[in-house]
Structure formats: structure tokens, C-alpha cells
Write a protein that holds these residues in place. Structure first.
Motif, PDB file in Angstrom:
ATOM      1  N   ALA A  57       0.826  -1.209   0.000  1.00  0.00           N
ATOM      2  CA  ALA A  57       0.000   0.000   0.000  1.00  0.00           C
ATOM      3  C   ALA A  57       0.860   1.259   0.000  1.00  0.00           C
ATOM      4  CB  ALA A  57      -0.923  -0.003   1.219  1.00  0.00           C
ATOM      5  N   GLU A  58       2.018   1.199   0.632  1.00  0.00           N
ATOM      6  CA  GLU A  58       2.906   2.350   0.710  1.00  0.00           C
ATOM      7  C   GLU A  58       3.729   2.534  -0.565  1.00  0.00           C
ATOM      8  OE1 GLU A  58       3.801   4.559   3.391  1.00  0.00           O
ATOM      9  OE2 GLU A  58       1.929   3.926   4.318  1.00  0.00           O
ATOM     10  N   LEU A  59       4.149   1.431  -1.188  1.00  0.00           N
ATOM     11  CA  LEU A  59       5.187   1.507  -2.218  1.00  0.00           C
ATOM     12  C   LEU A  59       4.703   1.212  -3.631  1.00  0.00           C
ATOM     13  CD1 LEU A  59       8.076  -0.300  -0.282  1.00  0.00           C
ATOM     14  CD2 LEU A  59       7.448   2.115  -0.254  1.00  0.00           C
ATOM     15  N   SER A  60       3.446   0.825  -3.810  1.00  0.00           N
ATOM     16  CA  SER A  60       2.945   0.516  -5.151  1.00  0.00           C
ATOM     17  C   SER A  60       2.309   1.755  -5.780  1.00  0.00           C
ATOM     18  CB  SER A  60       1.923  -0.617  -5.100  1.00  0.00           C
ATOM     19  OG  SER A  60       1.307  -0.778  -6.369  1.00  0.00           O
ATOM     20  N   ARG A  61       2.671   2.039  -7.016  1.00  0.00           N
ATOM     21  CA  ARG A  61       2.057   3.178  -7.712  1.00  0.00           C
ATOM     22  C   ARG A  61       0.633   2.850  -8.154  1.00  0.00           C
ATOM     23  NH1 ARG A  61       2.320   3.267 -13.549  1.00  0.00           N
ATOM     24  NH2 ARG A  61       3.403   1.435 -14.392  1.00  0.00           N
ATOM     25  N   HIS A  62       0.262   1.582  -8.105  1.00  0.00           N
ATOM     26  CA  HIS A  62      -1.077   1.165  -8.528  1.00  0.00           C
ATOM     27  C   HIS A  62      -2.090   1.184  -7.388  1.00  0.00           C
ATOM     28  CE1 HIS A  62       0.636  -0.051 -12.350  1.00  0.00           C
ATOM     29  NE2 HIS A  62       1.530  -0.774 -11.712  1.00  0.00           N
ATOM     30  N   PHE A  63      -1.618   1.421  -6.166  1.00  0.00           N
ATOM     31  CA  PHE A  63      -2.507   1.384  -5.003  1.00  0.00           C
ATOM     32  C   PHE A  63      -3.172   2.750  -4.863  1.00  0.00           C
ATOM     33  CE2 PHE A  63      -3.882   1.138  -0.628  1.00  0.00           C
ATOM     34  CZ  PHE A  63      -4.198  -0.204  -0.462  1.00  0.00           C
ATOM     35  N   ALA A 105      12.515   5.866 -12.348  1.00  0.00           N
ATOM     36  CA  ALA A 105      11.706   6.731 -13.206  1.00  0.00           C
ATOM     37  C   ALA A 105      11.900   6.395 -14.676  1.00  0.00           C
ATOM     38  CB  ALA A 105      12.045   8.199 -12.952  1.00  0.00           C
ATOM     39  N   ALA A 106      12.448   5.226 -14.966  1.00  0.00           N
ATOM     40  CA  ALA A 106      12.765   4.860 -16.356  1.00  0.00           C
ATOM     41  C   ALA A 106      11.524   4.665 -17.218  1.00  0.00           C
ATOM     42  CB  ALA A 106      13.620   3.595 -16.378  1.00  0.00           C
ATOM     43  N   LEU A 107      10.370   4.401 -16.617  1.00  0.00           N
ATOM     44  CA  LEU A 107       9.150   4.154 -17.401  1.00  0.00           C
ATOM     45  C   LEU A 107       8.619   5.419 -18.071  1.00  0.00           C
ATOM     46  CD1 LEU A 107       7.069   1.721 -15.140  1.00  0.00           C
ATOM     47  CD2 LEU A 107       8.411   1.168 -17.169  1.00  0.00           C
ATOM     48  N   GLY A 108       8.910   6.574 -17.519  1.00  0.00           N
ATOM     49  CA  GLY A 108       8.380   7.824 -18.067  1.00  0.00           C
ATOM     50  C   GLY A 108       9.277   8.394 -19.152  1.00  0.00           C
ATOM     51  N   PRO A 109       8.731   9.256 -20.020  1.00  0.00           N
ATOM     52  CA  PRO A 109       9.517   9.831 -21.121  1.00  0.00           C
ATOM     53  C   PRO A 109      10.506  10.905 -20.680  1.00  0.00           C
ATOM     54  CG  PRO A 109       7.270  10.683 -21.171  1.00  0.00           C
ATOM     55  CD  PRO A 109       7.298   9.611 -20.123  1.00  0.00           C
ATOM     56  N   ASP A 135       8.186   4.325 -10.267  1.00  0.00           N
ATOM     57  CA  ASP A 135       7.731   2.943 -10.081  1.00  0.00           C
ATOM     58  C   ASP A 135       8.829   2.177  -9.355  1.00  0.00           C
ATOM     59  OD1 ASP A 135       6.932   0.303 -10.259  1.00  0.00           O
ATOM     60  OD2 ASP A 135       6.196   0.460 -12.306  1.00  0.00           O
ATOM     61  N   LEU A 136       8.555   1.749  -8.130  1.00  0.00           N
ATOM     62  CA  LEU A 136       9.576   1.062  -7.343  1.00  0.00           C
ATOM     63  C   LEU A 136       9.791  -0.381  -7.781  1.00  0.00           C
ATOM     64  CD1 LEU A 136       8.836   2.437  -3.773  1.00  0.00           C
ATOM     65  CD2 LEU A 136      10.649   3.096  -5.337  1.00  0.00           C
ATOM     66  N   GLY A 137       8.838  -0.982  -8.491  1.00  0.00           N
ATOM     67  CA  GLY A 137       9.026  -2.286  -9.113  1.00  0.00           C
ATOM     68  C   GLY A 137       9.691  -3.302  -8.209  1.00  0.00           C
ATOM     69  N   GLY A 138      10.770  -3.939  -8.735  1.00  0.00           N
ATOM     70  CA  GLY A 138      11.455  -4.976  -7.987  1.00  0.00           C
ATOM     71  C   GLY A 138      12.127  -4.479  -6.720  1.00  0.00           C
ATOM     72  N   PHE A 139      12.467  -3.191  -6.685  1.00  0.00           N
ATOM     73  CA  PHE A 139      13.058  -2.624  -5.469  1.00  0.00           C
ATOM     74  C   PHE A 139      12.172  -2.917  -4.261  1.00  0.00           C
ATOM     75  CE2 PHE A 139      13.248   0.695  -2.303  1.00  0.00           C
ATOM     76  CZ  PHE A 139      14.598   0.906  -2.094  1.00  0.00           C
ATOM     77  N   ALA A 140      10.861  -2.778  -4.452  1.00  0.00           N
ATOM     78  CA  ALA A 140       9.934  -2.990  -3.343  1.00  0.00           C
ATOM     79  C   ALA A 140       9.986  -4.424  -2.836  1.00  0.00           C
ATOM     80  CB  ALA A 140       8.508  -2.625  -3.764  1.00  0.00           C
ATOM     81  N   LYS A 141      10.194  -5.385  -3.742  1.00  0.00           N
ATOM     82  CA  LYS A 141      10.292  -6.786  -3.316  1.00  0.00           C
ATOM     83  C   LYS A 141      11.541  -7.004  -2.466  1.00  0.00           C
ATOM     84  CE  LYS A 141      10.009  -8.648  -7.416  1.00  0.00           C
ATOM     85  NZ  LYS A 141       9.966  -9.708  -8.447  1.00  0.00           N
ATOM     86  N   GLY A 142      12.669  -6.467  -2.917  1.00  0.00           N
ATOM     87  CA  GLY A 142      13.892  -6.599  -2.132  1.00  0.00           C
ATOM     88  C   GLY A 142      13.777  -5.910  -0.787  1.00  0.00           C
ATOM     89  N   TYR A 143      13.132  -4.768  -0.772  1.00  0.00           N
ATOM     90  CA  TYR A 143      12.938  -4.015   0.470  1.00  0.00           C
ATOM     91  C   TYR A 143      12.050  -4.805   1.428  1.00  0.00           C
ATOM     92  CZ  TYR A 143      11.928   0.066   3.433  1.00  0.00           C
ATOM     93  OH  TYR A 143      11.795   0.938   4.494  1.00  0.00           O
TER      94      TYR A 143
END
Length: 270
Positions: A57-63, A105-109, A135-143
């Protein structure tokens, strides 16, 4: 949030084993741990799921309504909260250490870097432009894996295996019947890693062939014909490095790894 699966075995009284699995951060999380009695093991499993749900809930941009979703929806300074703010600080440090090839921030233009500004006086953050997608992506999993490690240590659990979707795996202590946790991150079981208070992370093309890791320099999603696997103490740093190495051209990979001498990297041919 989906439910928790839990199993417990006290067949070996000297090493009763608990297993739990749940869905979090767009993947299946599996945790095998040598625990205490069944009641306490179940409480520990419930707590680890609750921790993962809270972090998502804290780290997902989709939440929707979460701090990262708010950050990506605004051009003003937003309250990031202590957890997300700390992650944003870490990610900017890792971006520099990895020559720009780890970039949340690689997903954005937008190519403007840093892609976000931090207000250290109030745990607030803002994007530098509307073209930035954080987008924290895989970083969030490692965290999250590291948070679970600390929780288990606080509960007196000295032996556990934490698996986030077979891409980030953390071995705490050792297997009840061995001196480590033997983990194979591919279908080739000859490629086995011995984890003992250490972790590994694998990055590459997804199982369905989808390319999802962005090279922040070329703005393309590479397909290299191999997976990158990184091993070392921290599941978080393994995740960061495997992502950066897969995004980076091969000529840059050694230069990145030279900054992290305690970690090892290799390729698994597909």
C-alpha cells in the motif's frame, strides 16, 4: 488483498517447520521457517502477510490513495510518509552508484534527473515534471524481503527461506537438514546457489517473454538471451544490482559491480 496459506509440521520436534504463502507486490510470496509452536508460527505468518500488504500500500504506484499513487498524480509536494521517503532517498543513491542504469523513473519519457525532489524537513516529495512516472518495481520486493528478515530475527527465528516469485530469494541461517539453503533460480538444477544469511536476485525477460526492464539511456527494453543473477548479503541490493546489470550494456557491467566487491554477478543462459 488475497488470503494466506499456512502449513505446519512438528514431525521433527527439534526443528518444527512452518510454511506460508500469499500474494503481494504482483507475485507469490513463499516463506519456510523453523518456528516455535504452531500457534505462534501462525501468528508470525499472519504478521508477515500484514507487513507485506502494508508495504504494498505504501510503495505501489497502482494502489489508489497510497503515497506513491499520490506522488505520481501531482506536481506539488506530497506527503510521502517515512517509509516511501526513505525508499526514494535510497533509490536516488543507487541510481548514482549504478551509473544511472538503476532508475525508478525509467518508465516515463522525461530524461530530467533527478526525476523527483525531496523535502527532508517534512518527508515530502514531488516530481520534476508530469512526464515522470515513479515505479519502485522490484526494489519494493527486495525491500520487503529485508523487512521480513528483520522481523524473523526479532522473533528469534534463525532459519528461514523467503521467496518473492523466484526472482528475489533470501536465505536466513540454514536448512534444518543442511548447512545452507540450496536454491536453483532456473529450470537447470545444476545451477545451484548456496544461501546462508545471504540472498540472490534474478533479472531478465519474464517467463511469458515480456520485456519489462528499461535501459534508461536508450529507452528500450533489452532482451539479452540470458538472465542476470546477483548474490550477496542484502536481498535489496541484489535486486538493485541485477536490475541495473540487465539494463546496462555488457561493457558497463564490470564497472558497476566494482563498486560492490562483496557481491557476485553472473549470467544464466536461457
Amino acid at each position: 488483498m488475497q488470503g494466506l496459506r499456512f502449513r505446519y509440521s512438528g514431525v521433527n520436534p527439534s526443528a518444527p517447520v512452518a510454511y506460508c504463502s500469499f500474494y503481494a507486490m504482483h507475485t507469490v510470496v513463499e516463506i519456510l521457517f523453523v518456528s516455535h509452536d504452531e500457534k505462534r508460527a501462525r501468528e508470525e505468518a499472519d504478521n508477515m502477510k500484514a507487513m507485506a500488504d502494508c508495504l504494498e500500500a505504501e510503495l505501489s504506484r497502482h494502489f489508489g490513495g497510497g503515497p506513491l499513487h499520490r506522488l505520481n498524480s501531482s506536481l506539488s509536494f506530497e506527503d510521502a510518509g517515512e517509509e516511501l521517503f526513505f525508499c526514494l532517498e535510497l533509490c536516488e543513491q543507487f541510481r548514482g552508484a549504478c551509473k544511472g542504469y538503476f532508475d525508478i523513473a525509467a518508465l516515463g519519457p522525461s530524461r530530467e534527473r533527478p526525476a523527483y525532489l525531496l523535502d527532508t524537513s517534512g518527508h515530502r516529495a514531488k516530481r520534476v515534471s508530469g512526464d515522470v512516472i515513479v515505479d519502485l518495481g522490484g526494489f519494493a520486493k527486495g525491500y520487503a524481503a529485508e523487512k521480513i528478515r528483520k522481523y524473523l530475527e526479532g522473533e528469534g527465528v534463525s532459519d528461514a527461506l523467503v521467496n518473492f516469485g523466484n526472482s528475489t530469494v533470501l536465505g536466513v541461517g540454514h536448512h534444518p537438514l543442511g548447512d545452507c539453503w540450496k536454491v536453483s533460480p532456473s529450470s537447470d538444477e545444476t545451477k545451484c546457489f548456496n544461501l546462508k544469511d545471504s540472498a540472490l536476485s534474478v533479472s531478465g525477460v519474464q517467463a511469458d517473454g515480456r520485456r519489462h526492464i528499461v535501459d534508461p539511456v536508450t529507452m528500450t527494453c533489452p532482451s539479452k538471451g540470458y538472465d542476470v543473477v546477483v548474490t550477496g548479503k542484502s536481498a535489496l541490493l541484489c535486486e538493485v544490482l541485477s536490475t541495473a546489470l540487465y539494463a546496462a550494456p555488457e561493457r558497463m557491467q564490470d564497472e558497476i559491480m566494482n563498486k560492490f566487491p562483496a557481491y557476485s554477478a553472473g549470467h544464466i543462459r536461457l
